[in-house]
Design a protein around this motif. Structure first.
Motif, PDB file in Angstrom:
ATOM      1  N   THR A  34       0.858  -1.195   0.000  1.00  0.00           N
ATOM      2  CA  THR A  34       0.000   0.000   0.000  1.00  0.00           C
ATOM      3  C   THR A  34       0.889   1.237   0.000  1.00  0.00           C
ATOM      4  OG1 THR A  34      -0.008   0.123   2.406  1.00  0.00           O
ATOM      5  CG2 THR A  34      -1.848  -1.046   1.402  1.00  0.00           C
ATOM      6  N   VAL A  35       0.383   2.306  -0.616  1.00  0.00           N
ATOM      7  CA  VAL A  35       1.118   3.579  -0.620  1.00  0.00           C
ATOM      8  C   VAL A  35       0.192   4.700  -0.172  1.00  0.00           C
ATOM      9  CG1 VAL A  35       2.391   5.252  -2.026  1.00  0.00           C
ATOM     10  CG2 VAL A  35       2.551   2.822  -2.564  1.00  0.00           C
ATOM     11  N   THR A  36       0.614   5.460   0.825  1.00  0.00           N
ATOM     12  CA  THR A  36       0.002   6.759   1.106  1.00  0.00           C
ATOM     13  C   THR A  36       1.163   7.737   1.196  1.00  0.00           C
ATOM     14  OG1 THR A  36       0.170   6.597   3.518  1.00  0.00           O
ATOM     15  CG2 THR A  36      -1.826   5.674   2.506  1.00  0.00           C
ATOM     16  N   PHE A  37       0.867   9.019   1.234  1.00  0.00           N
ATOM     17  CA  PHE A  37       1.966   9.973   1.361  1.00  0.00           C
ATOM     18  C   PHE A  37       2.625   9.881   2.735  1.00  0.00           C
ATOM     19  CE2 PHE A  37       0.248  11.920  -2.478  1.00  0.00           C
ATOM     20  CZ  PHE A  37       1.442  12.031  -3.178  1.00  0.00           C
ATOM     21  N   GLU A  38       1.928   9.266   3.675  1.00  0.00           N
ATOM     22  CA  GLU A  38       2.505   9.130   5.014  1.00  0.00           C
ATOM     23  C   GLU A  38       3.419   7.905   5.082  1.00  0.00           C
ATOM     24  OE1 GLU A  38      -0.895   9.875   4.596  1.00  0.00           O
ATOM     25  OE2 GLU A  38      -0.194  11.940   4.877  1.00  0.00           O
ATOM     26  N   LYS A  39       3.000   6.822   4.412  1.00  0.00           N
ATOM     27  CA  LYS A  39       3.726   5.559   4.636  1.00  0.00           C
ATOM     28  C   LYS A  39       3.475   4.574   3.494  1.00  0.00           C
ATOM     29  CE  LYS A  39       3.680   1.745   8.026  1.00  0.00           C
ATOM     30  NZ  LYS A  39       5.060   1.447   8.187  1.00  0.00           N
ATOM     31  N   THR A  40       4.529   3.856   3.140  1.00  0.00           N
ATOM     32  CA  THR A  40       4.389   2.796   2.131  1.00  0.00           C
ATOM     33  C   THR A  40       4.750   1.455   2.763  1.00  0.00           C
ATOM     34  OG1 THR A  40       4.801   4.216   0.237  1.00  0.00           O
ATOM     35  CG2 THR A  40       5.399   1.915  -0.025  1.00  0.00           C
ATOM     36  N   THR A  41       3.960   0.439   2.456  1.00  0.00           N
ATOM     37  CA  THR A  41       4.354  -0.914   2.875  1.00  0.00           C
ATOM     38  C   THR A  41       4.700  -1.696   1.616  1.00  0.00           C
ATOM     39  OG1 THR A  41       2.052  -1.618   2.852  1.00  0.00           O
ATOM     40  CG2 THR A  41       2.961  -0.926   4.989  1.00  0.00           C
ATOM     41  N   TYR A  42       5.627  -2.617   1.779  1.00  0.00           N
ATOM     42  CA  TYR A  42       6.176  -3.300   0.604  1.00  0.00           C
ATOM     43  C   TYR A  42       5.486  -4.634   0.348  1.00  0.00           C
ATOM     44  CZ  TYR A  42       9.785   0.159   1.462  1.00  0.00           C
ATOM     45  OH  TYR A  42      10.432   1.325   1.676  1.00  0.00           O
ATOM     46  N   ALA A  43       5.538  -5.040  -0.906  1.00  0.00           N
ATOM     47  CA  ALA A  43       5.024  -6.350  -1.313  1.00  0.00           C
ATOM     48  C   ALA A  43       5.940  -7.433  -0.748  1.00  0.00           C
ATOM     49  CB  ALA A  43       4.999  -6.425  -2.835  1.00  0.00           C
ATOM     50  N   PRO A  44       5.443  -8.659  -0.633  1.00  0.00           N
ATOM     51  CA  PRO A  44       6.335  -9.754  -0.224  1.00  0.00           C
ATOM     52  C   PRO A  44       7.395 -10.020  -1.303  1.00  0.00           C
ATOM     53  CG  PRO A  44       4.031 -10.513  -0.427  1.00  0.00           C
ATOM     54  CD  PRO A  44       4.068  -9.089  -0.900  1.00  0.00           C
ATOM     55  N   ILE A  45       8.440 -10.766  -0.934  1.00  0.00           N
ATOM     56  CA  ILE A  45       9.437 -11.183  -1.926  1.00  0.00           C
ATOM     57  C   ILE A  45       8.764 -12.161  -2.881  1.00  0.00           C
ATOM     58  CG2 ILE A  45      11.402 -10.833  -0.395  1.00  0.00           C
ATOM     59  CD1 ILE A  45      11.415 -13.913   0.032  1.00  0.00           C
ATOM     60  N   PRO A  46       9.145 -12.241  -4.115  1.00  0.00           N
ATOM     61  CA  PRO A  46      10.238 -11.546  -4.780  1.00  0.00           C
ATOM     62  C   PRO A  46       9.859 -10.130  -5.269  1.00  0.00           C
ATOM     63  CG  PRO A  46       9.197 -13.032  -6.330  1.00  0.00           C
ATOM     64  CD  PRO A  46       8.486 -13.219  -5.027  1.00  0.00           C
ATOM     65  N   ASN A  47       8.531  -9.810  -5.289  1.00  0.00           N
ATOM     66  CA  ASN A  47       8.098  -8.543  -5.913  1.00  0.00           C
ATOM     67  C   ASN A  47       8.762  -7.331  -5.273  1.00  0.00           C
ATOM     68  OD1 ASN A  47       6.168 -10.738  -6.144  1.00  0.00           O
ATOM     69  ND2 ASN A  47       5.051  -9.357  -7.456  1.00  0.00           N
ATOM     70  N   LYS A  48       9.050  -7.418  -3.964  1.00  0.00           N
ATOM     71  CA  LYS A  48       9.666  -6.285  -3.262  1.00  0.00           C
ATOM     72  C   LYS A  48      10.936  -5.808  -3.973  1.00  0.00           C
ATOM     73  CE  LYS A  48      11.839  -6.883   0.830  1.00  0.00           C
ATOM     74  NZ  LYS A  48      12.002  -7.114   2.287  1.00  0.00           N
ATOM     75  N   PHE A  49      11.606  -6.740  -4.663  1.00  0.00           N
ATOM     76  CA  PHE A  49      12.874  -6.388  -5.323  1.00  0.00           C
ATOM     77  C   PHE A  49      12.740  -6.231  -6.835  1.00  0.00           C
ATOM     78  CE2 PHE A  49      14.128  -8.533  -1.370  1.00  0.00           C
ATOM     79  CZ  PHE A  49      14.847  -7.494  -0.803  1.00  0.00           C
ATOM     80  N   GLU A  50      11.504  -6.228  -7.336  1.00  0.00           N
ATOM     81  CA  GLU A  50      11.322  -6.117  -8.794  1.00  0.00           C
ATOM     82  C   GLU A  50      10.457  -4.905  -9.130  1.00  0.00           C
ATOM     83  OE1 GLU A  50      10.102  -9.940 -10.398  1.00  0.00           O
ATOM     84  OE2 GLU A  50      11.848 -10.949  -9.553  1.00  0.00           O
TER      85      GLU A  50
END
Ligand code: PMP
Length: 416
Positions: free
Chosen positions: A268-284
């Protein structure tokens, strides 16, 4: 794992049939049949891989992971199937441990940024070897400079073999990482990485292996090696340029910072905070080289059809034959004579600069590489500025070696 096949079976290996799969090998250069001996820089692509790329572009292409329409689903399925092929090829536990990168260089930089910047601090030490390619030196130097860390270097003997007792002596309580090449691109030395990893792990130190020159030639099993990271490039193993793999243990990858931010790597992305996708997508992050990844999957299928043990055995025979014949040439000195070697022959021709050797061999249709091979510290250790390097692939023949030997003889005549 012994990387050197015990028995060579050149007759069982139908190299003529294999060569027919590689259209580029039919070229003539300077009016002579091409003898391609620059495989350590980049290998050639067989027709089934070319066909797979054409099929993808003509009937399957769309952006992946983002839409529900037919083409996007088809492309996504093919991309993820390629990841699964790579997973099986290197025997990773899970597909999510296989990250698509642009190549070995990017894989190493990903670990430097994602793991190194978090875990390496002032006064810490990183162990490299004098055999490393610049892409496994410069990123660590950049990190060391930023953090005030120190690089320690494993030396070699004159044959180009790492000195393991000196490797062990480099460890101390500040050692945070070992990063070592599996096979030297300049000399062909196969390093005892399994043993080196065990020694590092006994001290709680993780190990990255630069496998750019190993994966095309040896059966690599990341679980058997027990490495923490393993990086390699598609274009050296009959795949396209612009694609490579970083294998990492799931727990390590999960603990790491992403290297690049953007689309496809977020939850998820907001201007306050972003959370990352699980691997492997986090690095792609962003649109990956989809066609190249699928092409690399096809390259792995092609290599597996021949069989990595058969490839290693044939290349071992090429190396044995080439070593014997170059050794027999007066005025030619082999550089790199390790016991355990992949099919790379670096050499010096007495009184002739390597660039002249390469240029004159080209006039005979023989493609070799000359220069420092992106390994300037190694050249300095060996006391040379450059070498000429013939590097073989499974589609090379004993006749290619004969052409190299004849070519070197004609170079010597020009300078006589
Ligand atoms: N490491 C080694 C041992 C190599 O031989 C090479 C390519 N010559 C690399 C890393 C870098 O690979 P790439 O340029 O595909 O990122």
């Amino acid at each position: 794992m012994s990387n050197t096949p015990a028995v060579t079976t050149p007759l069982a290996f139908d190299v003529a049939r294999i060569r027919a799969d590689f259209p580029i090998l039919g070229l003539t250069v300077a009016g002579k049949p091409l003898v391609y001996l620059d495989n350590a820089a980049s290998s050639q692509m067989p027709q089934p891989v070319i066909d797979r790329l054409v099929r993808y572009q003509t009937t399957e292409h769309a952006n992946i992971h983002r839409a529900v329409h037919y083409l996007s689903e088809t492309a996504t399925t093919a991309y993820e199937a390629a990841r699964a092929r790579l997973q099986r090829f290197i025997n990773a536990r899970e597909a999510r441990e296989v990250i698509f990168t642009s190549g070995t260089t990017e894989g190493i930089n990903l670990v430097m940024h994602g793991w190194g910047r978090k875990n390496i601090n002032a006064g810490d030490e990183i162990i490299l070897t004098v055999l490393e390619h610049h892409s496994n030196i410069v990123p660590w130097q950049m990190l060391a400079l930023e953090k005030g860390a120190t690089i320690r270097v494993v030396p070699i003997n004159d044959a180009g073999e790492l000195l393991l007792d000196q490797y062990e002596a480099l460890f101390n309580e500040r050692t945070r990482l070992v990063s070592v090449g599996h096979v030297s691109n300049a000399l062909g030395s196969i390093n005892p990485v399994r043993q080196m990893i065990a020694l590092a792990h006994a001290r709680g130190v993780p190990v990255l292996v630069d496998g750019a020159q190993a994966v095309p030639h040896l059966a690599v099993d990341v679980r058997d090696l027990d490495c923490d990271f393993y990086a390699f490039s598609g274009h050296k193993m009959c795949g396209p340029t612009g694609i490579g793999i970083l294998y990492g243990r799931a727990a390590l990858l999960e603990s790491m910072q992403p290297f690049k931010g953007g689309g496809d790597m977020i939850h998820t992305v907001t201007f306050e905070k972003t959370t990352y996708a699980p691997i492997p997508n986090k690095f792609e992050a962003g649109t990956p080289p989809i066609a190249a990844a699928i092409g690399l999957g096809a390259a792995v299928d092609y290599l597996c059809n021949i069989g990595m043990p058969a490839i290693a055995a044939h290349e071992h025979e090429l190396l044995r034959y080439a070593t014997e014949h170059l050794n027999a040439l007066p005025g030619v000195r082999l550089i790199g004579t390790a016991q355990d070697k992949a099919a790379v022959l670096s050499f010096a021709v007495q009184g002739i600069h390597p660039h002249d050797v390469g240029t004159l061999l080209n006039q005979e249709g023989v493609a070799v590489r000359t220069g420092h091979h992106c390994a300037q510290p190694l050249m300095a250790r060996l006391g040379v500025v450059a070498t000429s390097r013939a590097s073989f692939a499974f589609y090379n023949t004993l006749a290619d070696v004969d052409a190299l030997v004849a070519g070197i003889r004609s170079v010597q005549k020009v300078f006589a």
